[in-house]
Write a protein that holds these residues in place. Structure first.
Motif, PDB file in Angstrom:
ATOM      1  N   THR A  15       1.252   2.063  -3.496  1.00 19.50           N
ATOM      2  CA  THR A  15      -0.042   2.523  -3.998  1.00 19.50           C
ATOM      3  C   THR A  15      -0.238   4.011  -3.726  1.00 19.50           C
ATOM      4  OG1 THR A  15      -1.048   0.342  -3.700  1.00 19.50           O
ATOM      5  CG2 THR A  15      -2.533   2.227  -3.803  1.00 19.50           C
ATOM      6  N   ALA A  57      -1.295  -3.067  -3.592  1.00 17.91           N
ATOM      7  CA  ALA A  57      -1.952  -3.382  -2.323  1.00 17.91           C
ATOM      8  C   ALA A  57      -2.985  -4.492  -2.465  1.00 17.91           C
ATOM      9  CB  ALA A  57      -2.636  -2.130  -1.768  1.00 17.91           C
ATOM     10  N   ALA A  91      -2.736   0.738  -7.470  1.00 21.96           N
ATOM     11  CA  ALA A  91      -3.573   0.064  -6.479  1.00 21.96           C
ATOM     12  C   ALA A  91      -3.334  -1.435  -6.442  1.00 21.96           C
ATOM     13  CB  ALA A  91      -5.045   0.357  -6.770  1.00 21.96           C
ATOM     14  N   ILE A 136       0.822  -1.206   0.000  1.00 18.51           N
ATOM     15  CA  ILE A 136       0.000   0.000   0.000  1.00 18.51           C
ATOM     16  C   ILE A 136       0.861   1.263   0.000  1.00 18.51           C
ATOM     17  CG2 ILE A 136      -0.196   0.211   2.502  1.00 18.51           C
ATOM     18  CD1 ILE A 136      -3.154   0.961   2.054  1.00 18.51           C
TER      19      ILE A 136
END
Length: 399
Positions: free
Chosen positions: A36, A76, A73, A33
């Motif tokens: 991300t 993640a 994205a 993440i």
């Protein structure tokens, strides 16, 4: 200060901010993440920067930046080293598409030559874009001095120079006398040691990551915002290279015959089972499938590059000669399809015998992608619409 100097200062500030963010987020491995968030911020900044500072991005390239956030994205979404690498490649392709030469008005007009120039420009700016941004694109020092030509400006410049000179003189003096005091008194030494008890390796690591991210981001934004040196000459660069249809037909026909002989010789056991493979080759079933995959993928990729090169070199040949060449090119694609079909079938048998793994799914998907790209080659390059090939190959690869 003029608008271009302000643009340079803004670009440097944004690059430094993204560098600090990169140091705070991207140091933790493996990426998840954290990547991300950084990619999302980077895509958002990239989307907004040209609006006020330089040439606005075409709408189709703005869509690609949204796509970049989607791939960001994915870091993640699924923790897979292979998928992570594929996402990095996808992001690189998306950001590369955003800095295509100015001659490319729409993405569907891009050619492989344009992609090559964009890659070269990107590499150059990532390496030396930051110093060029400060020293070449705009005389930043002269612009600042010009904006400070009034009485107040001269005051701050003169006194600021004096303060800077005083600081530079102070540093060595404090260092020398401080070292003497430290060696003279143990209590003072402990106080100074506690005061400057820093983990210098950690500090250097943070500074290095921040500087590296700032350098790369500034170079990319220079290419994107100022669009410097990206004009592409109109026309075909191969026009001055005179090659006849016979010259191109000889290697093309030779490779067609080589591919055909391979298919004929291998036809006895290309679609055979494990016993026949071991009897004919001496290899185990798993070794044969793995070896065949990597070899056949290499063959398919090199054949595709060769066919694109032949079509490019055949630009100045007459219609009759081009029809003959394209017939031989279509024959080679058909033979490559036979090879890919055998590879897919062998992989199918391999998976039935030993089950699915992550790597086997990827290899199967990659072979299917090659089949799609070859079909796209037949639909675009052979009918004379080669400018549409690159975008289709990119989009199918991203998918």
């Amino acid at each position: 200060m003029d608008d271009k100097a302000k643009s340079v200062i803004t670009t440097l500030g944004v690059a430094f901010a993204l560098g600090l963010l990169g140091d705070g987020l991207l140091r933790a491995l493996p990426w998840g993440i954290n990547a991300t968030v950084w990619v999302f911020v980077f895509a958002l900044v990239t989307l907004k920067m040209p609006a006020g500072l330089g040439t606005a991005l075409p709408s189709d390239r703005k869509v690609l930046l949204v796509l970049a956030a989607v791939f960001g994205a994915c870091f993640a979404w699924r923790d897979s080293p292979t998928l992570r690498m594929l996402n990095i490649l996808a992001l690189g392709s998306v950001f590369l598409a955003c800095v295509l030469p100015d001659a490319v008005r729409r993405l569907r007009e891009v050619t492989l030559t344009h992609w090559a120039q964009a890659a070269g420009d990107t590499i150059e700016n990532l390496l030396v874009g930051l110093p060029k941004l400060v020293r070449k694109d705009v005389p930043l020092r002269e612009a600042i001095l010009a904006s400070s030509s009034g009485k107040d400006g001269r005051f701050w410049i003169e006194h600021g120079t004096a303060v800077l000179a005083g600081i530079l003189m102070t540093i060595p003096l404090v260092a020398v006398f401080g070292a003497l005091f430290v060696s003279a008194d143990a209590a003072f030494k402990v106080t100074v040691s506690n005061l400057f008890d820093l983990r210098w390796d950690t500090l250097f690591s943070h500074l290095f990551v921040t500087a590296l991210c700032t350098w790369l981001v500034a170079g990319y934004l220079r290419l994107l915002v100022f669009r410097t040196g990206q004009k592409w000459p109109e026309g075909n660069a191969i026009e001055e290279v005179k090659l006849s249809g016979v010259t191109l037909g000889i290697p093309l026909l030779s490779l067609d015959l080589l591919f055909l002989s391979f298919v004929v010789v291998q036809s006895r056991y290309m679609f055979g089972g494990e016993d026949l493979i071991q009897a004919q080759t001496g290899l185990t079933f798993s070794s044969y499938a793995r070896q065949g995959f990597f070899q056949l993928v290499t063959v398919a990729l090199l054949a595709l590059l060769f066919l694109l090169t032949v079509d490019w070199l055949a630009e100045g040949i007459g219609q009759g000669g081009r029809r003959v060449l394209r017939a031989m090119m279509a024959a080679m694609v058909a033979l490559v399809y036979v090879v890919l079909a055998s590879a897919l079938y062998r992989m199918h048998l391999y998976q039935e015998e030993y089950g699915f793994t992550e790597l086997r799914v990827y290899t199967t998907a990659f072979m299917l992608w090659l089949a799609v790209v070859l079909l796209w080659f037949l639909a675009t390059v052979l009918p004379g619409k080669r400018e549409r090939f690159a975008l289709g190959a990119l989009l199918t690869g991203l998918a």
